[in-house]
Design a protein around this motif. Sequence first.
Motif, PDB file in Angstrom:
ATOM      1  N   UNK A   4       0.817  -1.210   0.000  1.00  0.00           N
ATOM      2  CA  UNK A   4       0.000   0.000   0.000  1.00  0.00           C
ATOM      3  C   UNK A   4       0.855   1.265   0.000  1.00  0.00           C
ATOM      4  N   UNK A   5       2.146   1.107  -0.259  1.00  0.00           N
ATOM      5  CA  UNK A   5       3.084   2.231  -0.341  1.00  0.00           C
ATOM      6  C   UNK A   5       3.246   2.968   0.987  1.00  0.00           C
ATOM      7  N   UNK A   6       2.845   2.344   2.092  1.00  0.00           N
ATOM      8  CA  UNK A   6       3.027   2.990   3.393  1.00  0.00           C
ATOM      9  C   UNK A   6       4.497   2.993   3.791  1.00  0.00           C
ATOM     10  N   UNK A   7       5.276   2.120   3.138  1.00  0.00           N
ATOM     11  CA  UNK A   7       6.720   2.094   3.384  1.00  0.00           C
ATOM     12  C   UNK A   7       7.429   2.027   2.039  1.00  0.00           C
ATOM     13  N   UNK A   8       8.429   2.841   1.883  1.00  0.00           N
ATOM     14  CA  UNK A   8       9.239   2.759   0.665  1.00  0.00           C
ATOM     15  C   UNK A   8      10.682   3.081   1.020  1.00  0.00           C
ATOM     16  N   UNK A   9      11.534   2.109   0.837  1.00  0.00           N
ATOM     17  CA  UNK A   9      12.948   2.280   1.144  1.00  0.00           C
ATOM     18  C   UNK A   9      13.742   1.759  -0.049  1.00  0.00           C
ATOM     19  N   UNK A  30       8.009   6.204   8.344  1.00  0.00           N
ATOM     20  CA  UNK A  30       8.810   6.347   9.565  1.00  0.00           C
ATOM     21  C   UNK A  30       8.294   5.364  10.619  1.00  0.00           C
ATOM     22  N   UNK A  31       9.165   4.940  11.550  1.00  0.00           N
ATOM     23  CA  UNK A  31       8.736   3.980  12.573  1.00  0.00           C
ATOM     24  C   UNK A  31       7.638   4.578  13.447  1.00  0.00           C
ATOM     25  N   UNK A  32       6.837   3.717  14.014  1.00  0.00           N
ATOM     26  CA  UNK A  32       5.825   4.145  14.978  1.00  0.00           C
ATOM     27  C   UNK A  32       6.537   4.691  16.213  1.00  0.00           C
ATOM     28  N   UNK A  33       5.823   5.535  16.960  1.00  0.00           N
ATOM     29  CA  UNK A  33       6.409   6.105  18.176  1.00  0.00           C
ATOM     30  C   UNK A  33       6.816   4.982  19.128  1.00  0.00           C
ATOM     31  N   UNK A  34       8.037   5.071  19.621  1.00  0.00           N
ATOM     32  CA  UNK A  34       8.495   4.074  20.589  1.00  0.00           C
ATOM     33  C   UNK A  34       8.836   2.723  19.973  1.00  0.00           C
ATOM     34  N   UNK A  66      15.164  -8.442   0.817  1.00  0.00           N
ATOM     35  CA  UNK A  66      15.311  -7.554   1.967  1.00  0.00           C
ATOM     36  C   UNK A  66      13.924  -7.251   2.512  1.00  0.00           C
ATOM     37  N   UNK A  67      13.824  -7.264   3.826  1.00  0.00           N
ATOM     38  CA  UNK A  67      12.528  -6.982   4.434  1.00  0.00           C
ATOM     39  C   UNK A  67      12.739  -6.083   5.645  1.00  0.00           C
ATOM     40  N   UNK A  68      11.738  -5.306   5.951  1.00  0.00           N
ATOM     41  CA  UNK A  68      11.801  -4.439   7.130  1.00  0.00           C
ATOM     42  C   UNK A  68      10.632  -4.797   8.042  1.00  0.00           C
ATOM     43  N   UNK A  69      10.955  -4.996   9.306  1.00  0.00           N
ATOM     44  CA  UNK A  69       9.892  -5.336  10.258  1.00  0.00           C
ATOM     45  C   UNK A  69       9.785  -4.289  11.347  1.00  0.00           C
ATOM     46  N   UNK A  70       8.620  -4.235  11.928  1.00  0.00           N
ATOM     47  CA  UNK A  70       8.344  -3.364  13.066  1.00  0.00           C
ATOM     48  C   UNK A  70       8.773  -4.112  14.323  1.00  0.00           C
ATOM     49  N   UNK A  71       9.644  -3.487  15.126  1.00  0.00           N
ATOM     50  CA  UNK A  71      10.188  -4.164  16.312  1.00  0.00           C
ATOM     51  C   UNK A  71      10.147  -3.228  17.519  1.00  0.00           C
ATOM     52  N   UNK A  72      10.328  -3.798  18.701  1.00  0.00           N
ATOM     53  CA  UNK A  72      10.463  -2.942  19.882  1.00  0.00           C
ATOM     54  C   UNK A  72      11.673  -2.011  19.723  1.00  0.00           C
ATOM     55  N   UNK A 112      14.746 -11.145  20.013  1.00  0.00           N
ATOM     56  CA  UNK A 112      14.971 -12.588  19.834  1.00  0.00           C
ATOM     57  C   UNK A 112      15.976 -12.902  18.745  1.00  0.00           C
ATOM     58  N   UNK A 113      16.335 -11.895  17.933  1.00  0.00           N
ATOM     59  CA  UNK A 113      17.210 -12.191  16.802  1.00  0.00           C
ATOM     60  C   UNK A 113      16.436 -12.623  15.567  1.00  0.00           C
ATOM     61  N   UNK A 114      15.119 -12.728  15.712  1.00  0.00           N
ATOM     62  CA  UNK A 114      14.248 -13.031  14.572  1.00  0.00           C
ATOM     63  C   UNK A 114      13.121 -11.999  14.571  1.00  0.00           C
ATOM     64  N   UNK A 115      12.527 -11.748  13.406  1.00  0.00           N
ATOM     65  CA  UNK A 115      11.454 -10.755  13.381  1.00  0.00           C
ATOM     66  C   UNK A 115      10.351 -11.114  14.377  1.00  0.00           C
ATOM     67  N   UNK A 116       9.931 -10.143  15.165  1.00  0.00           N
ATOM     68  CA  UNK A 116       8.847 -10.404  16.110  1.00  0.00           C
ATOM     69  C   UNK A 116       7.597  -9.617  15.752  1.00  0.00           C
ATOM     70  N   UNK A 117       7.765  -8.530  15.016  1.00  0.00           N
ATOM     71  CA  UNK A 117       6.614  -7.697  14.677  1.00  0.00           C
ATOM     72  C   UNK A 117       6.201  -7.887  13.228  1.00  0.00           C
ATOM     73  N   UNK A 118       5.306  -7.011  12.790  1.00  0.00           N
ATOM     74  CA  UNK A 118       4.793  -7.103  11.425  1.00  0.00           C
ATOM     75  C   UNK A 118       5.902  -6.819  10.415  1.00  0.00           C
TER      76      UNK A 118
END
Lengths: 230, 181
Positions: free
Chosen positions: A130-135, A154-158, A202-208, A214-220
């Motif tokens: 949905x083009x919400x992320x473009x890198x 941009x990352x979510x707050x926090x 290449x993939x980008x995930x949302x993380x804490x 954990x060393x593996x993607x935990x978020x979306x």
Amino acid sequence: MTDDDDTEDEITLAAEYALGLLTSGEAVAFEDVLSVDPEMRDHYAQWAASLTTLTDEIDPVEPPAHLQAQITETLFGPVEAKPSLLARLGIFGPVLGGLVAAVLVLVVLSQTNFLKDGGPTYVAEIAAEDASLLVTARFDPTEGTLQMSREAGTPLAGRSQELWLIVGENPPISLGVWPDGQAQAALAISADVAALLPDGVLAISDEPLGGSPTGQPTGAILGAGAVTLL
Amino acid sequence: MAELSDIETYLSKCAIGDRDAFAALYSATSAKLFGICLRVLGNRAEAEDALQDVFVKIWHNADRYQVNGLSPMTWLITVARNLAIDKLRARKTARGAGLDEAEELPSAAPGPEALAVAASDRVQIVACMAELEPDKSDAVRRAYLEGETYQELAERYGVPLNTVRTWLRRSLIKLKECLSR
């Protein structure tokens, strides 16, 4: 009948049930009692626990390898032969989109004369459907760095964004966490990992904040794109 | 072999639909449960069928297991044993037992609610079985591991059905007394 006799009857009945010695009519009647009588439940539970130890003497036998797949198919329906992590993440669409978009990136990068000598240069566009992320990402072989530019998302707050390299069925490799508040980033890539780039996504995930614990993607997974040779 | 607590964790994750936990549970317990099916049924094809049913049942009932706070291995073994015995009896029936006889056949496996077992109640039965006369403990073992009915036991020991019922019940009381000591 005395209380003792009553108890003995209950105990034997529970044992007969656990052993499967009751007729179906008797067993149904027993189950009715079981559902309302905690004492009877206790008797049965103790018998079941004791009787299962009779199986201690039975040696484990490895079932044939195909059986697990058969059971999985029975329960969960047919699966495409070993879906890749990408398929499971549902990001095949964006990957294909990335391939198309990569052509665009190539042109942009050529025009800005990013190219240096020193080996193959790889690029990828990491995009959400949905083009919400473009890198855009470009591997610079002389520096051993992945130059990244975030156009959107941009990352979510926090929260932090983490970059991953996924090759086939292997677990994603973390390439690093996007530096806070930056639109551009340069991530150092080891030679070992760089060698995997041509086959990767290449993939980008949302993380804490600070990256995956954990060393593996935990978020979306926010976006993904295939790596292509420039 | 996975620890007991691992198996408990896998089961509670299965209860919320975690397929990876199901795969882990399968890896940890399938050899034990297949061994039981094989012992009861005596042939691989039927044991494979039974094991499939066992894991389908485990997946579907893992939520009830959790609610009831069952002892995990006792539950898993009981599911395997009961399904294998069901198959064994179905085979015997198919081999020509009359309708009358079929009616007297014991019921199918107890439902999952009936399988409540606390881990602390797990007691070694073997030592107590040794205190019974050999043919009595043999009969208990045959009923549990071979699914033999009172009728079959009566034929085996050449005594009337009511006699075998009476002496088996007495043996069970003795067994219980020993297990409670």
